[in-house]
Design a protein around this motif. Structure first.
Motif, PDB file in Angstrom:
ATOM      1  N   ARG A  68       0.861  -1.171   0.000  1.00  0.00           N
ATOM      2  CA  ARG A  68       0.000   0.000   0.000  1.00  0.00           C
ATOM      3  C   ARG A  68       0.894   1.215   0.000  1.00  0.00           C
ATOM      4  N   SER A  69       0.529   2.216  -0.792  1.00  0.00           N
ATOM      5  CA  SER A  69       1.283   3.468  -0.765  1.00  0.00           C
ATOM      6  C   SER A  69       0.322   4.625  -0.991  1.00  0.00           C
ATOM      7  N   ILE A  70       0.594   5.723  -0.321  1.00  0.00           N
ATOM      8  CA  ILE A  70      -0.108   6.967  -0.636  1.00  0.00           C
ATOM      9  C   ILE A  70       0.415   7.447  -1.984  1.00  0.00           C
ATOM     10  N   ALA A  71      -0.448   8.071  -2.778  1.00  0.00           N
ATOM     11  CA  ALA A  71       0.018   8.619  -4.044  1.00  0.00           C
ATOM     12  C   ALA A  71      -0.633   9.969  -4.310  1.00  0.00           C
ATOM     13  N   GLN A  72       0.149  10.867  -4.894  1.00  0.00           N
ATOM     14  CA  GLN A  72      -0.391  12.135  -5.372  1.00  0.00           C
ATOM     15  C   GLN A  72      -0.874  11.921  -6.797  1.00  0.00           C
ATOM     16  N   VAL A  73      -2.007  12.532  -7.112  1.00  0.00           N
ATOM     17  CA  VAL A  73      -2.634  12.287  -8.417  1.00  0.00           C
ATOM     18  C   VAL A  73      -2.524  13.524  -9.294  1.00  0.00           C
ATOM     19  N   ARG A  74      -2.068  13.326 -10.516  1.00  0.00           N
ATOM     20  CA  ARG A  74      -2.150  14.389 -11.512  1.00  0.00           C
ATOM     21  C   ARG A  74      -3.008  13.887 -12.676  1.00  0.00           C
ATOM     22  N   PRO A  75      -4.215  14.423 -12.828  1.00  0.00           N
ATOM     23  CA  PRO A  75      -5.066  13.945 -13.921  1.00  0.00           C
ATOM     24  C   PRO A  75      -4.468  14.339 -15.268  1.00  0.00           C
ATOM     25  N   LEU A  76      -4.514  13.416 -16.228  1.00  0.00           N
ATOM     26  CA  LEU A  76      -4.003  13.704 -17.570  1.00  0.00           C
ATOM     27  C   LEU A  76      -5.149  13.869 -18.561  1.00  0.00           C
ATOM     28  N   ALA A  98       0.484  17.387 -20.477  1.00  0.00           N
ATOM     29  CA  ALA A  98      -0.337  16.439 -19.724  1.00  0.00           C
ATOM     30  C   ALA A  98      -1.514  15.949 -20.575  1.00  0.00           C
ATOM     31  N   ALA A  99      -2.203  16.876 -21.218  1.00  0.00           N
ATOM     32  CA  ALA A  99      -3.355  16.491 -22.042  1.00  0.00           C
ATOM     33  C   ALA A  99      -2.902  15.636 -23.219  1.00  0.00           C
ATOM     34  N   ALA A 100      -1.748  15.985 -23.800  1.00  0.00           N
ATOM     35  CA  ALA A 100      -1.236  15.195 -24.926  1.00  0.00           C
ATOM     36  C   ALA A 100      -0.909  13.780 -24.456  1.00  0.00           C
ATOM     37  N   ALA A 101      -0.326  13.661 -23.251  1.00  0.00           N
ATOM     38  CA  ALA A 101      -0.009  12.335 -22.707  1.00  0.00           C
ATOM     39  C   ALA A 101      -1.303  11.542 -22.486  1.00  0.00           C
ATOM     40  N   GLY A 102      -2.330  12.206 -21.964  1.00  0.00           N
ATOM     41  CA  GLY A 102      -3.614  11.544 -21.736  1.00  0.00           C
ATOM     42  C   GLY A 102      -4.199  11.008 -23.033  1.00  0.00           C
ATOM     43  N   ARG A 103      -4.134  11.824 -24.083  1.00  0.00           N
ATOM     44  CA  ARG A 103      -4.694  11.384 -25.370  1.00  0.00           C
ATOM     45  C   ARG A 103      -3.902  10.213 -25.929  1.00  0.00           C
ATOM     46  N   GLN A 104      -2.560  10.292 -25.782  1.00  0.00           N
ATOM     47  CA  GLN A 104      -1.728   9.191 -26.288  1.00  0.00           C
ATOM     48  C   GLN A 104      -2.066   7.899 -25.553  1.00  0.00           C
ATOM     49  N   LEU A 136       8.050   9.931 -18.786  1.00  0.00           N
ATOM     50  CA  LEU A 136       8.924  11.096 -18.920  1.00  0.00           C
ATOM     51  C   LEU A 136       8.254  12.294 -18.261  1.00  0.00           C
ATOM     52  N   PRO A 137       9.066  13.244 -17.765  1.00  0.00           N
ATOM     53  CA  PRO A 137       8.464  14.428 -17.139  1.00  0.00           C
ATOM     54  C   PRO A 137       7.595  15.203 -18.130  1.00  0.00           C
ATOM     55  N   LEU A 138       6.540  15.840 -17.605  1.00  0.00           N
ATOM     56  CA  LEU A 138       5.648  16.638 -18.454  1.00  0.00           C
ATOM     57  C   LEU A 138       6.089  18.085 -18.310  1.00  0.00           C
ATOM     58  N   ARG A 139       6.841  18.575 -19.288  1.00  0.00           N
ATOM     59  CA  ARG A 139       7.429  19.906 -19.133  1.00  0.00           C
ATOM     60  C   ARG A 139       6.647  20.963 -19.889  1.00  0.00           C
ATOM     61  N   ARG A 140       6.369  20.664 -21.171  1.00  0.00           N
ATOM     62  CA  ARG A 140       5.755  21.710 -21.993  1.00  0.00           C
ATOM     63  C   ARG A 140       4.303  21.946 -21.586  1.00  0.00           C
ATOM     64  N   ARG A 141       3.805  23.109 -21.946  1.00  0.00           N
ATOM     65  CA  ARG A 141       2.381  23.383 -21.767  1.00  0.00           C
ATOM     66  C   ARG A 141       1.586  22.419 -22.621  1.00  0.00           C
ATOM     67  N   GLY A 142       0.523  21.893 -22.054  1.00  0.00           N
ATOM     68  CA  GLY A 142      -0.312  20.988 -22.835  1.00  0.00           C
ATOM     69  C   GLY A 142       0.236  19.573 -22.874  1.00  0.00           C
TER      70      GLY A 142
END
Ligand SMILES: Nc1nc2c(ncn2[C@@H]2O[C@H](COP(=O)(O)OP(=O)(O)OP(=O)(O)O)[C@@H](O)[C@H]2O)c(=O)[nH]1
Ligand SMILES: [Mg+2]
Length: 629
Positions: free
Chosen positions: A305-313, A369-375, A361-367
């Protein structure tokens, strides 16, 4: 052997059932026996008439001990879902069902216990209706009494059928044993127990204890109380470890096969829409399906079990940062649980999630996160090498293996694997950096490989060497653009300009009718003046202001167009020439004006005559400079 976990509300008779089936005591602690309540996991086993063995993990039903229940159910593929005939469906019946469904556990038995206290038929129908909306919809149901023994023969038979239904795990799969118990025995040291869901363990094996990644050796191996040389999944195993060190192993740590798992604290997951076992969970789950989880969740996998921080993509995906690193594979199924406060009569939301990337990979550029979600939304539930390479560009074969992917393409060099598209992009970028280096340092013998590696941000110099294709060549640790074999025949152009033109000509040798775009020309340092000089020297052919091709491209195009059904459209020409509108339209106009093609009123064209001899000297020598010349 198969391993089956119990589930169900407190006091519904789970432990009594295991006792009646196996004759063994699952409540190991005196306190459990005194309180008549299971607190921690219990273990027992049964030999069926067929000679096959079934091991049971007995879990507590009380809501206070649900994390122990999760540790028991995590690594086990089948369940005995217990509901008491006298009480019927209760809150932890629903909570356990939500957990099992989110974990994707899809086989087992529904057991209605205490059939001596009430007619089991009503409760059986009620429970079956609840299961019908979940992954356990198809499990058979049996009614029993642990007190009178009624129905126990049916239960044995149903277990035998269950055993035959359950898939045989892959004995060659990489080992990951989630530790559910650890203790030290005077004289023999550290002992851990766990479920082996797949793979094989041998006496003497070296395994790695997570998260410290401490190597340990299996000094003794037991399965169901018997010393063994080997245990093949599925199995319950007890391992006496050498090398565990002073820190006692704990529940939630794992013993893994070296090199076959990725210990990670950053994962991308697809949150699964799970069928609703109950209304109270619905709202949380609907949000979860969109990747809109609470900011913090509890992640459960195996006994960990681990606590996790969530970043929605977006698109149902999320990136989780785990407080404790876990050994995971792409394709692992994990459970997410809302750690929020418990209201009386309700329970925290749960959702299942599929691990899609264990080293994102780290999400650096603007947008990004959304691009990663779509992929990720386009990926299958079990991503393969092509999916991961499309995302990462470059990966070592060993890294892919540690992600749980055994099939991979041929390496580009050493153990490096590349996405084909990314490799092409890198190769053309290498030409650009070498050409611009040649322009800025005309006296240097070439661009040092290390400088090129840094310029392209590559992880390994060998990749630079593998990327170097003619006219690039590697000599004495540097990259240069090869000169033509016969230097005297070379055109009278500055060396830096020639170098850039050679790179362009190499592009055009592969794709003769794709004119370099403005960006490519700029990166190669080719402005209007230098292009004009190259055209004058016969090194390039001007098609229009912005479009240059290799000399002779017009003749070559005419030869290809002659094979088309006449007349042909611009689109047909574009397809035949593997070109783009941007290049093909001016090229056709050039051919029109040279009288090679004729444009008709309907905009289609016919070939009028044999193409003229090219005005320019074919300059093949430019792109095939001999090494060392
Ligand atoms: N009459 C009758 N009593 C039963 C039966 N099965 C269990 N019991 C009784 O019900 C009580 C609870 O049984 P357990 O087996 O401890 O229940 P449990 O589901 O393991 O409870 P937890 O582990 O605390 O969740 C005990 O007093 C049992 O003797 C049955 O088939 N008939
Ligand atoms: Mg119990």
């Amino acid at each position: 052997m198969h391993v089956v976990v119990t589930a169900g509300h407190v006091d519904h008779g789970k432990s009594a059932l295991i006792r009646a089936l196996t004759g063994m005591e699952p409540d190991r602690w005196a306190e459990e026996r005194r309180r008549g309540m299971t607190i921690d996991l219990g273990f027992a086993w049964l030999t069926l008439p067929s000679g096959d063995q079934v091991a049971f993990v007995d879990v507590p039903g009380h809501e206070r001990f649900v994390s122990n229940m999760l540790a028991g159910a995590g690594p086990v593929p089948a369940v005995l879902f217990v509901v008491a005939a006298d009480e019927g469906w209760m809150p932890q019946s629903a909570e356990h069902l939500a957990v099992l469904s989110a974990l994707g556990i899809s086989d087992g038995l529904l057991v209605i216990t205490k059939s001596d206290l009430a007619d089991p038929a009503t409760v059986m129908a009620q429970a079956a209706a609840k299961l019908a909306a979940t992954s356990l919809r198809a499990v058979p149901a049996v009614a029993v009494s642990a007190v009178t023994g009624a129905g126990m023969a049916d239960l044995h038979q149903a277990l035998d059928q269950l055993r035959r239904r359950l898939p045989e795990p892959d004995p060659g799969a990489p080992v990951r044993i989630w530790i559910d118990r650890a203790f030290s025995m005077t004289g023999s040291g550290t002992v851990v127990t766990g479920t082996l869901p797949a793979g094989t363990v041998h006496h003497g094996d070296e395994l790695v204890l997570t998260p410290a990644m401490r190597p340990v050796r299996v000094r003794e191996l037991q399965s169901l109380g018997q010393t063994a040389q080997t245990a093949t999944a599925a199995a319950r195993v007890a391992l006496n470890l050498r090398g565990a060190g002073k820190d006692m192993p704990r529940r939630g740590m794992a013993l893994i096969q070296a090199g076959r798992w990725t210990l990670t604290d950053l994962i991308d997951v697809r949150v699964q829409t799970v069928t609703e076992p109950d209304d109270a969970n619905r709202q949380w789950r609907r949000g979860a399906a969109e990747g809109e989880l609470p900011r913090t969740v509890n992640v459960h996998v195996g006994s960990a079990r681990s606590i996790a921080q969530v970043r929605p993509l977006g698109s149902g995906a999320a990136r989780l940062t785990l407080a404790e690193p876990l050994p995971l594979h792409v394709g692992d199924r994990i459970l997410l649980r809302d750690p929020g406060s418990r209201k009386p009569g309700s329970w925290p939301g749960v959702a299942g999630a599929l691990v899609l990337d264990v080293a994102p990979l780290p999400l650096r550029r603007r947008g990004a996160a959304a691009a990663a979600g779509r992929q990720l939304a386009a990926w299958p539930d079990r991503p393969g090498a092509a999916d991961l390479l499309a995302r990462h560009g470059l990966l070592k074969a060993s890294a892919l293996l540690a992600m749980g992917i055994t099939d991979h393409p041929v390496p580009v060099t050493g153990e490096w694997l590349a996405d084909p598209e990314h490799w092409r992009t890198l190769s053309s970028a290498l030409g650009e950096v070498v050409a611009s280096h040649a322009a800025s340092e005309p006296l240097a013998p070439g661009m040092p490989i290390e400088a090129a590696r840094a310029a392209l941000d590559l992880p390994d110099r060998r990749l630079v060497t593998a990327l170097a294709r003619p006219p690039l060549q590697v000599a004495c640790g540097a990259l240069r653009i090869a000169k033509p074999a016969d230097k005297s025949a070379g055109p009278d152009l500055p060396e830096a300009l020639l170098a850039a033109v050679r790179i362009l000509r190499a592009d055009l040798a592969a794709t003769p009718f794709l004119a370099p775009d403005a960006d490519r020309l700029r990166k190669l340092g080719l402005d209007a003046r230098s292009l004009a000089a190259a055209v004058r020297a016969g090194e390039l052919m001007r098609v229009s202001d912005q479009i240059v091709l290799a000399p002779g491209a017009d003749t070559a195009a005419a030869a290809i167009l002659a094979r088309l059904d006449q007349p042909f459209t611009a689109a047909q020409a574009r397809e035949a020439l593997a070109s783009t509108r941007r290049t093909v339209i001016p090229l056709l106009e050039l051919l029109d004006s040279a009288g090679v093609t004729q444009r008709q009123p309907d905009d289609r064209r016919v070939l009028r005559s044999a193409p003229p001899e090219p005005a320019t000297r074919p300059a093949e020598a430019l792109v095939t400079g001999e090494p060392g010349s």
